[in-house]
Design a protein around this motif. Structure first.
Motif, mmCIF file in Angstrom:
data_model
loop_
_atom_site.group_PDB
_atom_site.id
_atom_site.type_symbol
_atom_site.label_atom_id
_atom_site.label_comp_id
_atom_site.label_asym_id
_atom_site.label_seq_id
_atom_site.Cartn_x
_atom_site.Cartn_y
_atom_site.Cartn_z
ATOM 1 N N TYR A 154 25.189 17.269 70.321
ATOM 2 C CA TYR A 154 25.877 16.288 69.518
ATOM 3 C C TYR A 154 25.488 14.879 69.847
ATOM 4 N N HIS A 157 21.920 14.376 68.492
ATOM 5 C CA HIS A 157 22.192 14.180 66.940
ATOM 6 C C HIS A 157 22.724 12.742 66.359
ATOM 7 N N GLN A 160 20.384 9.778 67.316
ATOM 8 C CA GLN A 160 19.458 9.874 66.223
ATOM 9 C C GLN A 160 19.750 9.288 64.957
ATOM 10 N N GLN A 161 20.975 9.632 64.600
ATOM 11 C CA GLN A 161 21.627 9.026 63.189
ATOM 12 C C GLN A 161 21.445 7.615 63.450
#
Length: 279
Positions: A154, A157, A160-161
Motif C-alpha cells: 500500500y 502504491h 507511486q500515485q
C-alpha cells in the motif's frame, strides 16, 4: 511458506531487513517447536520497526512541520504519521491536496483502519505472547504477516500515485521554451549551435527524501546544421537526452533552479523522406 507473502515487496527492503524478516518468518514455519512459540511476535515486531524506521527516520520526521512527536503514543507499534511519511516524505499536505489533488486525510484514515490498528493489536511482549493459546497465537501471527506485507504494498502504491501526479503536473507546466532554456543552462550543448526543436517525452520522479526531490526529464532535440554538418543537409538529426535535477524546497514546483545533469542517450537521423518524430 510465509516468505512468499513478501515476494511482491522484497525490492523495498535492504539486505539486513530481508535477513531479519526471513529469520522471523521461519519461526512461524516451526511455530509448534518450543521457544518459537514465544519468540515470533518480538522478532516480527523488530522487523516492522526496523523497516518503518528506515523509511521514516526520527531525525527526518522531526524536521517536518506537520509532525508532532508529543502526540504520538509510546505504547503503539506503528504510528500513522510514520507510515504517512514513508509515503509522502517532505511534501506538505497543502501541496498534496491543492496541487496534486490527493486527499491526505483519507489516506491516513485508510492506513489506520486497514492496517495500523490491527498490527498494533499484535504488539505483544514476550511474556504476554507466551500466555496466548497456541491456536490464537498462530492465527494472529499469520494475520500480522499478511497485513504488514499488504501495508508495504500500500505504501508503494500510494507513493507511486503521488509521484505520478507530480510527474503529470511537471510535464504539463514545463513548456518547450523553458525546457530549451534548461538544456542551454547545462552548458553541454555543441558549440556554435542553436536548438531547433525540443520534445519532452517523460518526467519521472526517482527519489524523494526530506532533503531533496530528484526527477529526470527525457526527450528529443535537434541542433542547427552546424551541429550536424557531417549529415545530409536535407536531413534532421534528433538527439535523445535525459536531464536529472534536484529540488530542495519544501514546495516542489515546476521550475528548475539549478543546473541539472545532462546525458545523451543516442541519436537518430531522418532524411527529408522520413516521417519526423511527432511533437
Amino acid at each position: 511458506m510465509y516468505e512468499e507473502q513478501f515476494d511482491h515487496v522484497l525490492h523495498l527492503l535492504n539486505y539486513n531487513e530481508k535477513v531479519k524478516l526471513t529469520f522471523a518468518l521461519r519461526k512461524l514455519d516451526h511455530f509448534e517447536e518450543g521457544e518459537h512459540i514465544y519468540n515470533f511476535a518480538p522478532s516480527f515486531q523488530e522487523v516492522i520497526i526496523m523497516i518503518l524506521n528506515r523509511m521514516a527516520p526520527d531525525n527526518d520526521l522531526d524536521l517536518c512541520n506537520w509532525y508532532d512527536r508529543e502526540r504520538e503514543s509510546d505504547d503503539r507499534l506503528i504510528h500513522t504519521s510514520r507510515t504517512l511519511y514513508a509515503i509522502k516524505n517532505k511534501l506538505l499536505d497543502e501541496f498534496i491536496v491543492n496541487e496534486l489533488n490527493l486527499d491526505r486525510s483519507k489516506v491516513g484514515e485508510e492506513l489506520e483502519q486497514r492496517f495500523i490498528r490491527s498490527l498494533n493489536d499484535f504488539n505483544y511482549t514476550q511474556e504476554e505472547y507466551a500466555k496466548v493459546p497456541i491456536a490464537q497465537a498462530q492465527q494472529e501471527s499469520r494475520q500480522a504477516v499478511c497485513l504488514f506485507a499488504d501495508l508495504l504494498a500500500y505504501i508503494e502504491h500510494t507513493r507511486q500515485q503521488l509521484f505520478e501526479a507530480y510527474e503529470y503536473q511537471l510535464a504539463q507546466n514545463i513548456l518547450p521554451a523553458r525546457l530549451a532554456d534548461i538544456l542551454r543552462s547545462t552548458r553541454k550543448l555543441p558549440p556554435q549551435s542553436s536548438l531547433q526543436a525540443v520534445v519532452l517525452e517523460r518526467v519521472r520522479v526517482t527519489s524523494l527524501t526530506i532533503h531533496e526531490l530528484t526527477f529526470t526529464i527525457t526527450g528529443r532535440l535537434t541542433f542547427d546544421r552546424h551541429a550536424a554538418q557531417a549529415e545530409d543537409s536535407a536531413g534532421v538529426t534528433w538527439y535523445k537526452f535525459r536531464l536529472t535535477t534536484h529540488d530542495s524546497s519544501d514546495y516542489p514546483d515546476t521550475d528548475v533552479t539549478n543546473i541539472p545533469r545532462l546525458e545523451w542517450l543516442g541519436r537518430k537521423v531522418h532524411t527529408a523522406h522520413d516521417e519526423l518524430p511527432k511533437q
